[in-house]
Design an enzyme around this catalytic site. Structure first.
Site, PDB file in Angstrom:
ATOM      1  N   ASP A  79      -6.734  -3.066   2.534  1.00  0.00           N
ATOM      2  CA  ASP A  79      -5.580  -3.918   2.305  1.00  0.00           C
ATOM      3  C   ASP A  79      -6.110  -5.533   2.856  1.00  0.00           C
ATOM      4  O   ASP A  79      -5.135  -6.309   2.632  1.00  0.00           O
ATOM      5  CB  ASP A  79      -4.438  -3.459   3.042  1.00  0.00           C
ATOM      6  CG  ASP A  79      -3.946  -2.017   2.306  1.00  0.00           C
ATOM      7  OD1 ASP A  79      -3.933  -1.975   1.333  1.00  0.00           O
ATOM      8  OD2 ASP A  79      -3.637  -1.471   3.229  1.00  0.00           O
ATOM      9  N   ASP A 126       0.848  -1.182  -0.108  1.00  0.00           N
ATOM     10  CA  ASP A 126      -0.242  -0.092  -0.215  1.00  0.00           C
ATOM     11  C   ASP A 126       0.817   1.422   0.059  1.00  0.00           C
ATOM     12  O   ASP A 126       1.945   1.184   0.498  1.00  0.00           O
ATOM     13  CB  ASP A 126      -0.752  -0.111   1.252  1.00  0.00           C
ATOM     14  CG  ASP A 126      -1.804   1.137   1.197  1.00  0.00           C
ATOM     15  OD1 ASP A 126      -2.273   1.602   0.225  1.00  0.00           O
ATOM     16  OD2 ASP A 126      -1.946   1.671   2.314  1.00  0.00           O
ATOM     17  N   ASP A 156      -1.993  -0.864   5.945  1.00  0.00           N
ATOM     18  CA  ASP A 156      -2.413  -0.424   7.120  1.00  0.00           C
ATOM     19  C   ASP A 156      -3.709  -0.064   7.245  1.00  0.00           C
ATOM     20  O   ASP A 156      -4.470  -0.157   8.181  1.00  0.00           O
ATOM     21  CB  ASP A 156      -1.378   0.663   7.712  1.00  0.00           C
ATOM     22  CG  ASP A 156      -1.849   2.061   6.690  1.00  0.00           C
ATOM     23  OD1 ASP A 156      -2.393   1.955   5.325  1.00  0.00           O
ATOM     24  OD2 ASP A 156      -1.516   3.041   7.227  1.00  0.00           O
TER      25      ASP A 156
END
Length: 899
Positions: free
Chosen positions: A619, A337, A615
């Protein structure tokens, strides 16, 4: 507010009906297996299964030996030893994972009792977020988390942080169709559960609650068992299959060979004698199967994984699932990410361009302080946080970094009138009575192009400003322009939601970015050098994603678009189309949560071992689908629940460290297999030779128990205690199709194993025909003379059996040092001073062997050896180490001469 309405909300009856139809606003928690089921799953390990089969066969043999009168109760030591090996391997792993899960539960508590303002029965009231139902009218205010998916009815300068779902820190929301962002991941007039209001306020009607929300779908996707078999499990499956087929093959060979030997030259057939011979043959075959099983291997793997879990925790990596330690070493792709993983997830001033002044003037200080709705949280002096709009917070943080506290300036300045920021105006204005200037001032900040058009006085050429803005925008930065005007009259300067100014002075511009974490470029460089592909998967814009890719060294300045896809393009493509270009893909922007999961699964179809870092809630499905999921310590509870490892300090560099740990761990497991299989090959061949020569094994059950369980466990600990090597980061990832025993290992196992057999067989033959009481009586001429003397001889005395047992153990002891040096290209004594654990355990094995021989007595069928014999055994058997050391030295000298 864009349009005023009167809302009555739901009635009590409608609330009950809605809750009955659509359910409560809670996420269905994942079903967790009871502890006993989790423990039983440990017994599905392929090597454990072989051990359990060996345990059953060993129990059968022991019962036969005991009840037929051929052996005493000590015959049950063998199955007892195997049982202990099984329990140790399973219990240790189970306890470590339970301990990690308890730490994780404390880290990951979720509160469903947060209060929310809603309109019901025509009144504004507060309810807990779990009581919200479809149809509720919810009031949204700055700083609050949105509790359900809904359609916005009214908005005032509403900006929402959607980073938990899309990776975008700020999304502007509106109910005006003309201002909708067509490229936005979620519609501009909708707010999603789990996101946060960072500026402005609004009113929303709830459309979906609980599991039906986007957040809920992601949460559900994160719980789906991806059933991805780890590379280590695949390797151990192959090893277990090899051991099973080989041991069964040798067992069948023994049975067939002995039966042929029995019938060749047989004159008269006796069923009783044949039955006894056949039963004895089957017992020998079963013994081979038991001996072939590496009892210490599951314990070695478990110990190594457990030690890695413990050590990685000390470096702020909470490993929840044991296999993740090793699987990181096999990773070929890392899908990461952007927001909060590669970047700091905190807006900061990149650069300021204030024209006509060298420093921070009174106008700049006061303008930034009072023309703002953000605040700073000073509760943690080491990490001051911005509250409210992240862009405005970045300006206040910039003042703080320059030693200026905004709060006294704001509190001492009277605000006369304020026009908050809106997506339509694209600027904010505040009129104040300035104590610094002693006059009334209007401060304006917003989109530089808009503020510039409003300004009459511009200290530099506009072309210069536009050139600078273009440079910032090409770097995917946000920009703000500042202007002011001293008010000398009583005219109205804010009218009908707009500023009306005639003499505005343009002050300058600032560039704001979410900066890349300082350690990320080096960590990415390390991963790429280690042969691991890195792919950015984010909900952010293509421009921002590509600029971050350039900043971390993933993209070159002039790379073409073949390395980039948007979420819309990705969704439109078939699996077949994507499979043809997915390995070249480096950036996926505007990605939705399920896009990330699909990307992971497609990469796995291409034979890749995928690790995912993130985080946000967005995700979670990808974290769960990957072979290893790494969440950040300050990430959402959904992301952490789906991950295998939680990086407590949010450091991206922990990923490259985890890869180093994983690769080193795999090498240590290989070293133990090298050590263990050498013993097993030697033991199997000895039993095989004995089966055809009709000689009994010179090693008793208890002695084999010491070698196969206790000593092997200590050796596992010794090899597991070896520190990770940074050298492994120079290697490419291993292929999932590679066998855990390499060609080099096979050569070593068979070569050293057969060498041990030749020595040990010769010793048995020598001791059978020479009655010696000390090795000082040993004569090589007799050794070679009796090597092929297959006569019955005098048998082995207790002292000779003790000598044989000790020589057998010491050969393995020195070979443990060879295993330590394996695949390093260095001496076994390189960095030996840093291997305190290895040396301590080696000392324990040596002392343990001395104690067993000295005081073991009848239990181990041994007698005390003379000090001189100890010296001879240690010295002569050490040749097992010194001869390979000479070879390693020659290879080192050769490699240096080539350089």
């Amino acid at each position: 507010m864009e349009q005023k309405h009167h809302y009555t909300g739901l009635s009590d009856a409608q609330i009950l009906e809605s809750r009955k139809k659509h359910g409560e606003n809670i996420l269905t928690p994942p079903q967790k297996d009871p502890w006993w089921k989790e423990f039983l799953e440990k017994f599905t390990d392929p090597i454990i299964v072989i051990l359990l089969i060996a345990l059953v066969l060993s129990i059968g043999v022991s019962y036969y030996e005991f009840f037929s009168g051929h052996a005493g109760f000590s015959t049950f030591f063998e199955p007892l030893g195997i049982l202990i090996a099984v329990l140790l391997a399973t219990v240790v792993g189970f306890l470590f994972e339970q301990s990690a899960n308890k730490r994780f539960e404390v880290l990951n508590k979720v509160n469903d009792d947060t209060l929310v303002k809603v309109i019901r029965n025509g009144n504004v009231c507060q309810i807990t977020k779990k009581e919200v139902v479809v149809g509720d009218i919810v009031i949204l205010e700055t700083g609050e988390e949105i509790v359900a998916d809904g359609e916005l009815l009214e908005t005032v300068s509403l900006q929402i942080n959607e980073s938990t779902l899309t990776g975008e820190p700020v999304c502007k929301k509106t109910v005006n169709p003309a201002d909708f962002d067509k490229d936005a991941t979620y519609p501009s007039n909708q707010a999603m559960k789990g996101t946060t209001v960072v500026d402005g306020h609004g009113i929303m009607q709830v459309l979906k609650v609980g599991d039906a929300t986007e957040y809920g779908k992601v949460y559900e996707g994160a719980q789906i068992d991806s059933s991805v078999e780890t590379p280590l499990n695949q390797q151990l499956d192959k090893l277990a299959d090899l051991i099973t087929k080989t041991s069964y093959g040798i067992a069948v060979l023994i049975i067939v060979g002995r039966l042929i030997g029995y019938f060749v030259g047989l004159e008269t057939f006796d069923w009783i004698l044949f039955g006894s011979y056949l039963l004895n043959t089957v017992m020998i075959a079963v013994t081979v199967i038991v001996v072939a099983v590496p009892e210490g291997l599951p314990m070695s793997v478990t110990l190594r994984l457990a030690l890695s879990m413990k050590r990685m925790l000390s470096t702020n990596n909470l490993v929840r699932k044991m296999h993740a330690c090793e699987t990181m070493g096999a990773a070929t792709v890392i899908c990461t990410d952007k927001t909060g993983t590669l970047t700091q997830n905190q807006m900061k001033i990149y650069e300021t361009k204030f024209y006509g002044s060298d420093g921070i003037t009174e106008i700049i200080k006061e303008g930034i302080s009072v023309n703002s709705t953000a605040y700073l949280d000073y509760s943690d002096k080491e990490k001051i946080r911005a509250l409210g709009n992240p862009t405005e917070g970045a300006l206040l943080l910039w003042l703080h970094e320059n030693g200026i506290n905004y709060l006294p300036l704001r509190e001492e300045t009277e605000v006369v009138e304020q026009l908050t920021f809106s997506t339509e105006r694209k600027y904010m204005a505040t009129i104040v009575n300035s104590p610094l200037l002693g006059k009334k001032v209007i401060y304006v900040k917003g989109a530089p192009e808009i503020v510039l058009n409003l300004s009459k006085n511009v200290p530099v050429k506009e072309e210069e400003i536009h050139t600078q803005l273009l440079q910032y925008q090409n770097q995917a930065m946000r920009t703000l322009g500042f202007a002011y005007q001293i008010i000398e009259d009583e005219k109205t300067y804010i009218k009908e939601g707009k500023v009306v100014v005639e003499n505005l002075t343009f002050v300058g511009i600032v560039a704001i970015s979410d900066p890349v974490r300082s350690e990320v470029p080096d960590a990415v460089k390390n991963c790429l050098a280690a042969g691991i592909a890195v792919k950015i998967v984010t909900g952010d814009t293509p421009g921002t994603a590509k600029e971050i890719g350039r900043q971390i060294g993933l993209l070159g300045q002039n790379e073409d678009e073949s390395h980039h896809l948007t979420g819309t393009e990705f969704t439109a493509m078939s699996d077949e189309e994507l499979l043809s270009r997915i390995l070249d893909l480096k950036i996926l922007s505007r990605a939705r949560p399920m896009d990330k999961q699909r990307l992971v699964q497609l990469l796995q179809k291409k034979g890749q071992v995928v690790s995912v870092t993130g985080d946000g809630t967005n995700d979670a499905p990808a974290l769960n689908a990957a072979q290893v999921g790494l969440s950040m310590g300050d990430g959402t509870s959904v992301a952490k629940e789906a991950s295998d490892i939680t990086i407590l300090d949010n450091s991206f560099s922990s990923i490259s460290r985890a890869v180093m740990w994983g690769r080193s761990l795999y090498q240590n497991i290989q070293r133990f297999i090298l050590f263990q299989m050498t013993i097993n090959v030697a033991a199997c061949i000895i039993v095989l030779i004995g089966a055809f020569l009709g000689t009994e094994s010179p090693l008793t059950v208890t002695q084999m128990l010491w070698v196969n369980l206790i000593m092997d466990t200590f050796a596992a600990l010794a090899l597991a205690s070896l520190p990770p090597s940074e050298k492994v980061m120079k290697d490419k990832p291993r292929k999932t199709t590679d066998f855990i025993i390499s060609k080099q290992m096979w050569k070593s196992i068979l070569g050293i194993g057969i060498f041990f057999v030749l020595i040990l067989f010769g010793l048995v033959q020598y001791f059978k025909h020479a009655d010696i009481t000390s090795l000082q009586q040993f004569y090589f001429g007799d050794f070679f003379k009796n090597y092929f003397n297959f006569g019955k001889g005098n048998g082995l005395s207790p002292y000779e059996l003790s000598l044989f047992f000790t020589i057998f153990v010491m050969l393995q002891f020195w070979n443990m040092f060879n295993a330590k040096a394996f695949m390093t290209g260095k001496s076994a004594f390189t960095n030996i001073g840093k291997c305190g654990g290895f040396l301590a355990i080696a000392a324990v094995i040596l002392v343990g062997q001395w104690l067993i021989v000295t005081i073991g007595g009848e239990m181990f069928n041994v007698t005390s050896l003379k000090p001189a014999d100890w010296g001879i055994i240690i010295g002569v058997t050490s040749l097992v180490l010194w001869l390979p050391e000479i070879t390693r030295l020659k290879e080192k000298v050769k490699s240096l001469s080539i350089q």
